[in-house]
Design a protein around this motif. Sequence first.
Motif, mmCIF file in Angstrom:
data_model
loop_
_atom_site.group_PDB
_atom_site.id
_atom_site.type_symbol
_atom_site.label_atom_id
_atom_site.label_comp_id
_atom_site.label_asym_id
_atom_site.label_seq_id
_atom_site.Cartn_x
_atom_site.Cartn_y
_atom_site.Cartn_z
ATOM 1 N N GLY A 101 -10.444 11.688 -6.508
ATOM 2 C CA GLY A 101 -8.924 12.025 -6.971
ATOM 3 C C GLY A 101 -7.837 11.477 -6.084
ATOM 4 N N THR A 102 -8.118 11.546 -4.570
ATOM 5 C CA THR A 102 -7.086 10.967 -3.744
ATOM 6 C C THR A 102 -6.569 9.554 -4.342
ATOM 7 O OG1 THR A 102 -7.619 12.450 -2.225
ATOM 8 C CG2 THR A 102 -6.297 10.639 -1.616
ATOM 9 N N ASP A 103 -7.639 8.871 -4.647
ATOM 10 C CA ASP A 103 -7.709 7.463 -5.080
ATOM 11 C C ASP A 103 -6.680 7.323 -6.450
ATOM 12 O OD1 ASP A 103 -8.438 6.120 -2.759
ATOM 13 O OD2 ASP A 103 -10.345 5.323 -3.736
ATOM 14 N N MET A 104 -6.982 8.030 -7.236
ATOM 15 C CA MET A 104 -6.433 8.133 -8.510
ATOM 16 C C MET A 104 -4.996 8.479 -8.381
ATOM 17 S SD MET A 104 -8.978 6.992 -10.462
ATOM 18 C CE MET A 104 -9.346 6.195 -8.857
ATOM 19 N N ALA A 105 -4.687 9.488 -7.596
ATOM 20 C CA ALA A 105 -3.333 10.023 -7.396
ATOM 21 C C ALA A 105 -2.372 8.726 -6.739
ATOM 22 C CB ALA A 105 -3.166 10.987 -6.442
ATOM 23 N N ALA A 106 -2.973 7.971 -5.640
ATOM 24 C CA ALA A 106 -2.398 6.977 -5.077
ATOM 25 C C ALA A 106 -2.172 5.772 -5.795
ATOM 26 C CB ALA A 106 -3.185 6.559 -3.970
ATOM 27 N N LEU A 107 -3.117 5.605 -6.707
ATOM 28 C CA LEU A 107 -2.730 4.280 -7.709
ATOM 29 C C LEU A 107 -1.406 4.848 -8.745
ATOM 30 C CD1 LEU A 107 -6.555 3.427 -8.707
ATOM 31 C CD2 LEU A 107 -4.797 2.217 -7.542
ATOM 32 N N ILE A 108 -1.423 6.148 -8.827
ATOM 33 C CA ILE A 108 -0.143 6.499 -9.753
ATOM 34 C C ILE A 108 1.102 6.640 -9.030
ATOM 35 C CG2 ILE A 108 0.575 8.381 -11.106
ATOM 36 C CD1 ILE A 108 -2.342 9.149 -11.679
ATOM 37 N N ALA A 109 0.973 7.230 -7.829
ATOM 38 C CA ALA A 109 2.265 7.685 -7.335
ATOM 39 C C ALA A 109 2.171 7.123 -5.709
ATOM 40 C CB ALA A 109 2.556 9.043 -7.379
ATOM 41 N N GLY A 110 1.553 6.507 -5.179
ATOM 42 C CA GLY A 110 1.404 5.878 -3.841
ATOM 43 C C GLY A 110 2.634 5.311 -3.428
ATOM 44 N N SER A 111 3.133 5.550 -2.080
ATOM 45 C CA SER A 111 4.254 4.855 -1.736
ATOM 46 C C SER A 111 3.811 3.518 -1.063
ATOM 47 C CB SER A 111 5.249 5.742 -0.857
ATOM 48 O OG SER A 111 4.428 6.063 0.186
ATOM 49 N N GLY A 112 2.781 3.149 -0.593
ATOM 50 C CA GLY A 112 2.405 2.224 0.238
ATOM 51 C C GLY A 112 2.628 2.459 1.655
ATOM 52 N N ALA A 113 3.235 3.541 1.948
ATOM 53 C CA ALA A 113 3.502 3.806 3.269
ATOM 54 C C ALA A 113 2.293 3.748 4.333
ATOM 55 C CB ALA A 113 4.166 5.223 3.571
ATOM 56 N N GLY A 114 2.598 3.120 5.550
ATOM 57 C CA GLY A 114 1.445 3.204 6.376
ATOM 58 C C GLY A 114 0.250 2.280 6.034
#
Length: 413
Positions: free
Chosen positions: A105-118
């Motif tokens: 779920g975390t990966d899916m959320a990041a593919l949607i709205a991840g900022s790329g930070a860090g």
Amino acid sequence: MARWFAGARGRLRGGAALAVPVAGAVLWAGAAVPAGAVEDVERPWYLGALRAEDVWEVARGQGVTVAVIDSGVDASLPELRGRVLPGVDLTDGRSGAGVDATGHGTDMAALIAGSGAGGGIQGLAPEASILPVRLTESAGGVLSNGEARMAQAILAAVEGGARVINISRGGRDRGFGVPEVNAALAEAARRDVLVFASTGNEGEGGNASEFPASRPGVVGIGAVGPDAERAPFSTFGPQVALAAPGTDMPGHCEWPDASVLCVFPEGGTSSATAVASAAAALVWSAHPEWTKNQVLRALIETAQRPEGGDGRDQHTGFGMVRPDRVLLGGGAEPGEADVNPLFAEFEAVLAPPPSPSPSPSSSPSPERPPAPALAREPRPRAEPGRPWLLWGGAGAASLAVAATAVALSRRRS
């Protein structure tokens, strides 16, 4: 029991390939990773193909909430900080929607709205909000009354204010209507919510139709590569409405260690669905006045067909989503606000929710029961193996029963 998948990624993490750290990234030994894959972890191919940098000058997903019905979302990751809303936990453990034991779920959320930070995952709609709806606790876990819980999850997402619902998982379609899920999907349609679900990763196997992507009201998403052709693993059939990038996808290599990213040659239809949800968020962000029907129609009309393709087929549907074609250049005609381009017949027979008139002796009653009083929290994966054993059970027959059930209970695809 229906068997549920978490994406082709699970095959790799399960030991079919060896992860080798390279310059802060990880490549899969023996896997078909293209040249320059180290850079592709942070700037995957599809961001260029979809002209993301130019699109972000127009819209970044702001003002749009995407519900992620999955294994939870770890909001502590740098790329997700400030992006994740308090969510709903429908699992037996009720540990909180921010707990993610598998990382899917975390990966899916990041593919949607991840900022790329860090050095984290860069999402396609980096200013969208994520509403986690936690439905699974562990890889291969079993949930009783699973269809009913899916209905609860959809309704919880609707009540939570989601405009887009992302379901990057699925299971065997048992061939009969699940009344609670159908009622929940009807409510989502009434409330102008788009529902996307992955069609599965069985294209090289049994190619069985997957639930809930096969249900009316759900936009089934297949996976394609850079040529917009169907990825070999992507399940195909009449349930495929659109496709999205699903190969050479970024993700966290091992969980709960989120410090290293990998390129997954077979990201799966899970990842493709996340990209499609992000594409819808971008379009809606730029056109908040559009209905879900108009957003969906714009994505269909501007989709990229495989070479020589015309119209809809059973491999990529209408083609690969191209939100850049909607937001840049000529755009697309949104068309009729009240006519769904895929499910006009399904929605035409939907009666509006009952609105009883108050009598002198009684106070007005609400149209629906209030939002479910379920566990709500943010925060902290074992690999989501494939297949997932998830659902069983049967449902009730009406929206009222389904909504009441919400109030009472609770990868690569």
